[in-house]
Design an enzyme around this catalytic site. Structure first.
Site, short mmCIF file in Angstrom:
data_model
loop_
_atom_site.label_atom_id
_atom_site.label_comp_id
_atom_site.label_asym_id
_atom_site.label_seq_id
_atom_site.Cartn_x
_atom_site.Cartn_y
_atom_site.Cartn_z
N LYS A 207 40.38 25.40 47.03
CA LYS A 207 39.68 26.37 47.89
C LYS A 207 38.47 26.94 47.16
CE LYS A 207 39.85 30.84 48.66
NZ LYS A 207 38.50 31.24 49.04
N GLY A 259 38.90 33.27 38.55
CA GLY A 259 38.48 34.43 39.34
C GLY A 259 38.76 35.70 38.57
N SER A 260 38.95 36.78 39.31
CA SER A 260 39.13 38.07 38.65
C SER A 260 40.53 38.21 38.05
CB SER A 260 38.90 39.18 39.67
OG SER A 260 39.84 39.06 40.70
N GLU A 281 41.76 31.30 34.46
CA GLU A 281 40.47 31.60 33.81
C GLU A 281 39.96 32.87 34.46
OE1 GLU A 281 39.24 29.89 31.37
OE2 GLU A 281 40.34 28.00 31.47
N CYS A 315 31.44 35.01 33.83
CA CYS A 315 32.65 35.57 33.23
C CYS A 315 32.47 35.84 31.74
CB CYS A 315 33.81 34.61 33.44
SG CYS A 315 33.40 32.93 32.97
N GLU A 412 34.51 45.10 33.71
CA GLU A 412 33.58 44.00 34.01
C GLU A 412 32.70 44.43 35.18
OE1 GLU A 412 35.30 40.44 35.71
OE2 GLU A 412 34.10 39.22 34.36
P1 NAP Z 1 38.13 36.87 42.92
O1 NAP Z 1 37.90 37.95 43.88
O2 NAP Z 1 39.34 36.92 42.08
O3 NAP Z 1 38.11 35.53 43.77
C1 NAP Z 1 38.25 34.26 43.18
C2 NAP Z 1 38.82 33.32 44.21
O4 NAP Z 1 40.15 33.71 44.57
C3 NAP Z 1 38.04 33.29 45.52
O5 NAP Z 1 38.07 31.97 46.03
C4 NAP Z 1 38.86 34.24 46.38
O6 NAP Z 1 38.65 34.09 47.75
C5 NAP Z 1 40.25 33.88 45.97
N1 NAP Z 1 41.26 34.90 46.25
C6 NAP Z 1 41.11 36.19 46.59
N2 NAP Z 1 42.30 36.79 46.74
C7 NAP Z 1 43.24 35.85 46.47
C8 NAP Z 1 44.67 35.85 46.44
N3 NAP Z 1 45.37 36.95 46.70
N4 NAP Z 1 45.31 34.71 46.11
C9 NAP Z 1 44.63 33.60 45.80
N5 NAP Z 1 43.28 33.53 45.83
C10 NAP Z 1 42.60 34.65 46.16
O7 NAP Z 1 36.93 36.72 41.92
P2 NAP Z 1 35.40 36.63 42.31
O8 NAP Z 1 34.92 38.00 42.59
O9 NAP Z 1 35.17 35.58 43.33
O10 NAP Z 1 34.77 36.05 40.95
C11 NAP Z 1 34.43 36.86 39.90
C12 NAP Z 1 35.53 36.89 38.84
O11 NAP Z 1 35.80 35.58 38.38
C13 NAP Z 1 35.11 37.66 37.63
O12 NAP Z 1 36.14 38.50 37.21
C14 NAP Z 1 34.84 36.58 36.59
O13 NAP Z 1 34.96 37.01 35.26
C15 NAP Z 1 35.84 35.56 36.95
N6 NAP Z 1 35.46 34.24 36.44
C16 NAP Z 1 36.13 33.73 35.35
C17 NAP Z 1 35.78 32.50 34.81
C18 NAP Z 1 36.48 31.94 33.61
O14 NAP Z 1 36.30 30.76 33.33
N7 NAP Z 1 37.29 32.72 32.91
C19 NAP Z 1 34.74 31.77 35.39
C20 NAP Z 1 34.08 32.31 36.48
C21 NAP Z 1 34.45 33.54 37.00
P3 NAP Z 1 37.40 34.89 48.40
O15 NAP Z 1 36.18 34.25 47.92
O16 NAP Z 1 37.51 34.83 49.82
O17 NAP Z 1 37.53 36.30 47.91
#
Ligand code: NAP
Ligand code: MG
Length: 502
Positions: A207, A259-260, A281, A315, A412
């Site tokens: 997804k 993601g977060s 991650e 990230c 963050e």
């Molecule tokens: P996010 O809100 O956690 O969303 C990430 C993904 O998860 C999106 O596809 C989101 O869908 C989906 N999602 C939301 N709620 C969920 C649930 N309950 N169960 C499963 N999936 C769910 O993060 P973001 O705001 O898109 O991205 C930013 C974050 O990603 C930051 O914290 C960043 O540090 C982290 N990140 C980490 C890395 C790494 O390699 N460590 C790399 C890139 C980013 P939606 O899009 O519809 O919300």
């Protein structure tokens, strides 16, 4: 020393060359240089299941917009639980009948083909990525797309060398895996997730993020052109509920999430006690540490790259600058001078350094935390650039006089906002850098090799860059400590998360 004339208005030159009387520190105008490649967007994108684009069972679609001007780009299918079931059924079939049985050297040919087709369509993908996500086209063109192709090439090279993945042991694929990715590197995160999984013989349901699904669905066109067997990769699109359905489904042997930290913890809680393998991650709050013997101009470039690259939607962004007290004033002055000339605006312009924030929600989150920073007494400096009237933009921002108790030093922000702290000794630098819940990355700027070795050992971060920042390579494993997650992506270590060893 350059002269700073921050607020003084200077004549503007057109035609690419600054007027001779311009003083370094002023922003001069360039003629617009828009990227012109056709992104070949469809008006509507369906789900990609079992090798075909299929309408969602609910018949529902949502809009994806261009964050640079808030205009609608396309409609994206909204998957339901029944579509996720269909995607997993297709993946399981593909694993049982074709992909899981195929010799690695045959799978390698598909991965090479995918990488080559992506290279052929590189400009089209770069433009699509920029329109959908808001990042400057020079980044999509020079970083995201070539790096995505490099991941497929690199993992193609592993698929026919399975005996070397874990010498002396037999490797076998896990089966079907579920993956969820964020919006900051939509195509590149797809490649990071898919390439190792496929090379090792797994089939996938993935997804993409709600705001950035287009390049994944364009990649699906490449899978069709490459003749990838149906069901090996399936894309289901939608928001968080679809992500939860992908992660919580009974079929996958492993789930991988980027993601977060907040959502990562939710997923871990809901899968606790299951026998699913998991990699996470998650977020970061990296320290970029500058010692007084560092080449300061080079360090300033690294700091700027570390936090303003991709609008700080990274990230591993160097969102905390730890600078040695004796050079702090000098570094801050140089930094201010540098961010005054960063070009903020239309991401499709090839001169743009800082593009659009990915969504209104993200822009609101950045504004809230910046307000907190001001209320907490941080000294804020923002570049005075003009921002477009439509779209989501935020000025490059630095806060000096920050201490570890400030929220902007701990949380963050995921935007172009840098918090600056000072230190006196090496041990104090290490202690402050490690004083965070996260541990994804760090940067060290110094002339001394021994100091680099000491810090790279003592910093609790998955990646430590020395005298550079934000450098990536498919051969190099990436991943976090502490609340930044677990598991690695890239390199041989990344493969181990996608195989059974016996
Ligand atoms: P996010 O809100 O956690 O969303 C990430 C993904 O998860 C999106 O596809 C989101 O869908 C989906 N999602 C939301 N709620 C969920 C649930 N309950 N169960 C499963 N999936 C769910 O993060 P973001 O705001 O898109 O991205 C930013 C974050 O990603 C930051 O914290 C960043 O540090 C982290 N990140 C980490 C890395 C790494 O390699 N460590 C790399 C890139 C980013 P939606 O899009 O519809 O919300
Ligand atoms: Mg979009």
């Amino acid at each position: 020393m350059s002269t700073l004339v921050a607020e003084k208005k200077k004549p503007v030159a057109r035609g690419g060359r600054p007027a001779p009387e311009l003083i370094f520190g002023d922003l001069w105008e360039f003629d617009p240089a828009p990227e012109s490649a056709d992104p070949k967007l469809k008006a509507r994108y369906d789900l990609f299941i079992d090798g075909k684009f299929v309408a969602p069972k609910s018949g529902k679609y949502f809009d994806t917009i261009n964050p640079a001007n808030e205009q609608k780009l396309a409609e994206i299918a909204l998957a339901s639980a029944a579509d996720v079931d269909a995607a997993y059924a297709a993946a399981q079939r593909a694993f049982d009948t074709t992909w899981g049985k195929m010799p690695g050297r045959e799978r390698a040919k598909y991965l090479y083909r995918i990488a080559r087709l992506l290279q052929d369509r590189a400009r089209e993908f770069a433009v699509a990525e920029t329109l959908d996500g808001g990042k400057p086209v020079k980044e999509s063109r020079d970083f995201d797309v070539p790096m995505a192709a490099a991941h497929f090439f690199y993992h193609a090279g592993w698929a026919d060398k399975l005996d070397y993945v874990a010498p002396g042991r037999r490797v076998a694929p896990l089966g079907v895996v579920g993956q969820v990715i964020p919006w900051n590197f939509p195509l590149l995160m797809c490649a990071w997730k898919l390439a190792p999984a496929l090379a090792m013989g797994n089939c996938v349901v993935l997804k993409p993020a709600e705001t950035t699904s287009i390049t994944a669905l364009k990649l699906a066109e490449i899978f069709q052109d490459a003749g990838l067997p149906p069901g090996v990769v399936n894309f289901v699109t939608g928001a968080g509920e679809v992500g939860a359905a992908v992660m919580n489904h009974p079929t996958p042997a492993k789930v991988a999430f980027t993601g977060s930290t907040e959502v990562g913890k939710l997923i871990m809680r809901s899968l606790a006690g299951s026998d699913k393998k998991m990699t996470m991650e998650l977020g970061g709050k990296a320290a970029n540490i500058v010692f007084d013997d560092a080449p300061l101009d080079q360090a300033v470039e690294g700091i700027v790259n570390g936090i303003f690259f991709n609008q700080g939607h990274v990230c591993c962004a160097g969102s905390r600058l730890l600078v040695q007290e004796s050079v702090a004033d000098q570094v801050i002055a140089k930094l201010k001078n540098r961010i005054r000339v960063l070009r903020v605006g239309d991401p499709m312009d090839k001169n743009t350094d800082v593009g659009a924030i990915n969504s209104r929600e993200q822009l609101d989150r950045i504004r809230q935390l910046v307000d907190v920073g001001v209320r907490e007494g941080g000294e804020m400096f923002q570049s005075a650039c003009r921002l477009p009237t439509k779209g989501f933009y935020f000025r490059p921002t630095i806060f000096s006089g920050v201490s570890m108790s400030h929220r902007i030093a701990r949380e963050e922000i995921f935007g172009p906002v840098l918090s600056i702290l000072t230190f006196r000794t090496v041990d104090e630098a290490i202690e402050k850098a490690n004083n965070t819940a996260y541990g994804l990355s760090a940067g060290v700027w110094t002339d001394k090799g021994a100091r680099i070795l000491k810090l790279s050992t003592e910093l609790k971060a998955g990646v430590v860059w020395a005298n550079t920042y934000n450098k990536f390579d498919p051969t190099s494993p990436f991943g976090g400590y502490k609340e930044s997650g677990f598991g690695r992506e890239g390199g041989r270590q990344g493969l181990l998360d996608y195989v059974k060893l016996s």
